[in-house]
Design an enzyme around this catalytic site. Structure first.
Site, short mmCIF file in Angstrom:
data_model
loop_
_atom_site.label_atom_id
_atom_site.label_comp_id
_atom_site.label_asym_id
_atom_site.label_seq_id
_atom_site.Cartn_x
_atom_site.Cartn_y
_atom_site.Cartn_z
N ASP A 1 1.01 -1.43 0.11
CA ASP A 1 0.25 -0.27 -0.40
C ASP A 1 1.16 1.17 0.06
O ASP A 1 1.96 1.22 -0.04
CB ASP A 1 -1.51 0.16 1.58
CG ASP A 1 -0.15 -0.09 2.32
OD1 ASP A 1 0.68 -0.53 2.55
OD2 ASP A 1 -1.30 -0.45 3.32
N ASN B 1 -7.35 -2.36 14.63
CA ASN B 1 -9.23 -3.07 13.81
C ASN B 1 -9.09 -3.81 12.92
O ASN B 1 -10.21 -4.48 12.56
CB ASN B 1 -9.96 -2.09 13.52
CG ASN B 1 -8.70 -0.94 11.93
OD1 ASN B 1 -8.50 -2.24 11.46
ND2 ASN B 1 -9.73 -0.56 11.95
N HIS C 1 -7.03 -4.47 10.60
CA HIS C 1 -7.07 -4.07 8.74
C HIS C 1 -5.68 -5.29 8.38
O HIS C 1 -4.83 -5.72 9.42
CB HIS C 1 -6.90 -2.96 8.33
CG HIS C 1 -5.58 -2.18 9.50
ND1 HIS C 1 -5.91 -1.20 9.45
CD2 HIS C 1 -4.34 -2.77 9.35
CE1 HIS C 1 -5.14 -0.69 10.26
NE2 HIS C 1 -4.07 -1.15 9.52
N GLU D 1 -9.81 -1.61 5.54
CA GLU D 1 -10.17 -1.44 7.36
C GLU D 1 -11.81 -2.36 6.91
O GLU D 1 -12.35 -2.91 5.95
CB GLU D 1 -10.56 0.36 6.58
CG GLU D 1 -9.96 0.87 6.73
CD GLU D 1 -8.91 1.36 7.71
OE1 GLU D 1 -8.80 0.64 8.89
OE2 GLU D 1 -7.88 2.43 7.97
#
Ligand code: F6R
Length: 243
Positions: free
Chosen positions: A67, A136, A138, A143
Site C-alpha cells: 500500500d 481494528n 485491517h 479497513e
C-alpha cells in the site's frame, strides 16, 4: 495456519527474517510482497545484517508493496516508498527497478489500481506476502467494511487508522485521508502469507482475526481461509488467543 510465539519483538523479528531469507535462498528470484509500519522494522534490520554478512543476495529479488498513501511524493519521509528505501532497498543489493510501491502521486485511482494489479499478475504473483495487522483487524489498508475488497483500490482511511498513524506526522491534519492498497483478493492470491504482530494492544485483533468468525468487519479474519499462513507474534500479542 501455524502460529509461532516469540518471547519479544526481537525474537519475532528474527523468526520472520528467517522465513523471508529462506524464501530468497530457495528461490533467488522470489516476488516478495512487503509491508511498512513499525512492526517489520526489526525484521528488515535483521535481513540487512544477514545481507552484510554475505548470507543473503537480493540481486534477483522482486518486490511489491501492499500500500501507499495517496498524495505523498517519493521524497516525503512519511511515504511508504521512502520507508522501504530507508529500511531495506537502499541497504541491500536489490535492483531498484525490481521494487514496486503503488504510486501515491497518481491522481487517477482507476488507472493506478488497474496498473498495479496487472503488474503483480505480470510478475507471476506474490511468492510470500508479509503483513502486519491494525488494531481494528485491517491488513494493508483494507479497513473493516461490509464486504471484502477484491483488488487493488483506493480507500478512505478509518478514523482509528488516522489516529494510529498521526504519531508519524507533525499533526493529525497532515495524515493523508486516502490510500492505495492491494485488495483482500490480491492478498489472498499470494502463495504464502507471513503475518507478524507484537504488543498487547494488538491482542484483541489477533484473537478476533484468527479465532473469531470470518467477517469483513475484521479484514484479517479472511486469512483463516488461506492454505499457507504463518503468524509470528510476541507473547503479548498472543496473550488472548485460546490455548
Ligand atoms: C503497512 C500496512 C498496515 C500495517 C498495520 C500495522 O504497509 O499495510 O496494514 O501493517 O497498520 O501497523 P504497525 O506495524 O505500524 O502497527
Amino acid at each position: 495456519m501455524r502460529i509461532y510465539e516469540a518471547k519479544d519483538y526481537q525474537e519475532m523479528s528474527r523468526k520472520a527474517a528467517n522465513i523471508l531469507s529462506a524464501q530468497v535462498i530457495l528461490k533467488p528470484d522470489s516476488v516478495l510482497g512487503l509491508a511498512t509500519g513499525s512492526t517489520p522494522i526489526g525484521m528488515y534490520d535483521q535481513l540487512v545484517e544477514w545481507y552484510k554478512k554475505g548470507d543473503l543476495d537480493f540481486s534477483k529479488v522482486k518486490t511489491v508493496n501492499l500500500d501507499e498513501y495517496k498524495g505523498l511524493t517519493h521524497d516525503n519521509d512519511q511515504s511508504y516508498y521512502y520507508f522501504m528505501h530507508e529500511h531495506l532497498f537502499d541497504r541491500v543489493n536489490i535492483d531498484p527497478a525490481n521494487t514496486n510501491v503503488p504510486d501515491g502521486t497518481e491522481e487517477d485511482p482507476e488507472k493506478e489500481c488497474a496498473r498495479y494489479e496487472k503488474l503483480i499478475e505480470s510478475m507471476g504473483g506474490v511468492d510470500i506476502q508479509l503483513l502486519g495487522i491494525g488494531h481494528n483487524g485491517h491488513i494493508g489498508f483494507n479497513e473493516p467494511d461490509s464486504t471484502f475488497a477484491k483488488t487493488t483500490h483506493c480507500v478512505d482511511l478509518a478514523e482509528s487508522t488516522i489516529e494510529a498513524n498521526k504519531r508519524f506526522f507533525a499533526s493529525v491534519d497532515d495524515v493523508p485521508r486516502q490510500a492505495y492498497t492491494m485488495g483482500i483478493g490480491t492478498i489472498m492470491k499470494a502463495k504464502k502469507i507471513l503475518l507478524i504482530v507484537n504488543g498487547e494492544s494488538k491482542a484483541d485483533a489477533v484473537a478476533k482475526a484468527f479465532f473469531g468468525p470470518v467477517t469483513p468487519e475484521v479484514p484479517a479474519s479472511i486469512l483463516q481461509f488461506h492454505s499457507d499462513v504463518v503468524v509470528i507474534g510476541d507473547s503479548a500479542a498472543l496473550s488472548k488467543i485460546p490455548r
